[in-house]
Design a protein around this motif. Structure first.
Motif, PDB file in Angstrom:
ATOM      1  N   GLU A 147       0.873  -1.171   0.000  1.00 17.70           N
ATOM      2  CA  GLU A 147       0.000   0.000   0.000  1.00 17.70           C
ATOM      3  C   GLU A 147       0.908   1.218   0.000  1.00 17.70           C
ATOM      4  N   ARG A 170      -2.771   1.361  -9.154  1.00 13.90           N
ATOM      5  CA  ARG A 170      -3.925   0.516  -8.832  1.00 13.90           C
ATOM      6  C   ARG A 170      -4.034  -0.667  -9.802  1.00 13.90           C
ATOM      7  N   HIS A 175      -2.513  -0.962  -3.268  1.00 10.34           N
ATOM      8  CA  HIS A 175      -3.528  -0.130  -2.615  1.00 10.34           C
ATOM      9  C   HIS A 175      -2.996   1.283  -2.388  1.00 10.34           C
ATOM     10  N   ASN A 197      -8.131   3.682  -1.909  1.00  8.05           N
ATOM     11  CA  ASN A 197      -8.739   2.602  -1.137  1.00  8.05           C
ATOM     12  C   ASN A 197      -9.036   3.049   0.285  1.00  8.05           C
TER      13      ASN A 197
END
Ligand code: C2E
Ligand code: CA
Ligand code: CA
Ligand code: CA
Length: 278
Positions: A147, A170, A175, A197
């Motif tokens: 992420e 993405r 994320h 997200n």
């Protein structure tokens, strides 16, 4: 009056000098640290409010001095941003975090995501996606374990370009979280266009929850986020009352000293082993 003016000038000049010297010393220290591998990554566990289980970790850089002292990023990140050294530091952090997480996954200790902070300068690198691809490939970490945390300031510099980069990330299964939400020049009009997200509510808002106004504010942010199908992380949660209030407001994840402070890789290994035994 004239001599006073001259004194003031001298004084001003002197403090400016001191600042410049300090900045240069830090720049040299960072360069030395990059060469000698003094940068380490700490990991702060995040907790899912509903399950009480580990929701993931955030990677936070530290400068470890030869004597074992730990220098926090607040003192060197601003200089590193100015000099551009943040780009190299960022690459080191990303590589170390991916490598460590791959290890914990292989040991069966972890299966979540590691969130890595991206500076504005890193985010605008034309070869950012390629760099990330290369690091994921080298460390053999599947992209869905990664992420990236980006601030409002970063994406608002050039929203169309930012959206483009975010879509590319993405598309790889990475994320994206908006960090320190509420502290920058946020634009609700853009918020729904960013392929995010997660929204991370800044600690300042969590601290403000002592007052009804503050709680209303967090409630409003939570509603907006959930309407946009974003999960919400509350930053800097320290008190059990804060957790209770956030739970009532249906916040998804908390991060803060209440659950855990940032841990060294070794400490996190122990933390994960204890979690597994429970
Ligand atoms: P951030 O991204 O908002 O990270 C959260 C900061 O809050 C961390 O400070 C963390 O240790 C601290 N924190 C977490 N829970 C609590 C709590 O309950 N109470 C209090 N008082 N503080 C809490 P840290 O590690 O000193 O990092 C400061 C900032 O430096 C980060 O803020 C981030 O903006 C930047 N930073 C850290 N690591 C990196 C990195 O690898 N790359 C970049 N570009 N920036 C980084
Ligand atoms: Ca962050
Ligand atoms: Ca943050
Ligand atoms: Ca913050």
């Amino acid at each position: 009056a004239k001599s006073q003016g001259a004194n003031r000038y001298l004084f001003f000049n002197d403090s400016m000098n001191k600042q410049a010297v300090k900045r240069l010393q830090l720049e040299n220290l960072i360069r030395h640290g990059l060469k000698e591998d003094y940068f380490a990554v700490y990991y702060q566990p995040k907790m899912n409010i509903v399950s009480g289980q580990l929701a993931g970790v955030e990677a936070l850089v530290r400068f470890i001095t030869p004597k074992g002292g730990v220098i926090s990023p607040a003192s060197f990140i601003p200089v590193a941003e100015e000099t551009g050294q943040i780009i190299e530091i960022g690459e080191v952090v990303l590589r170390k975090a991916c490598q460590a997480v791959k290890g914990w996954i292989d040991q069966g200790l972890f299966h979540g995501r590691v969130a890595v902070n991206l500076s504005s300068r890193q985010f605008s690198l034309p070869f950012l996606c390629e760099q990330i691809d290369e690091i994921l490939q080298q460390t053999e970490l599947p992209s869905y374990h990664l992420e990236l945390e980006i601030t409002e300031g970063t994406v608002m510099q050039s929203p169309p370009q930012a959206i483009d980069t975010m879509k590319k990330l993405r598309a790889r299964g990475i994320h994206l979280a908006m960090d320190d939400f509420g502290t920058g020049y946020s634009s609700l009009a853009y918020l729904k266009q960013f392929p995010l997200n997660t929204l991370k509510i800044d600690k300042a808002f969590i601290d403000d929850m002592k007052s009804a106004r503050g709680r209303n504010m967090v409630d409003t942010i939570m509603t907006i986020a959930h309407n946009l199908s974003l999960s919400v992380v509350a930053e800097g949660v320290e008190q059990p009352e804060q957790l209770q209030q956030l739970s009532k407001l249906r916040c998804d994840v908390i991060q803060g000293y209440y659950y855990s402070k940032p841990l060294s890789a070794q400490e996190l290994t122990q933390f994960l082993q204890q979690q597994k035994q429970r």
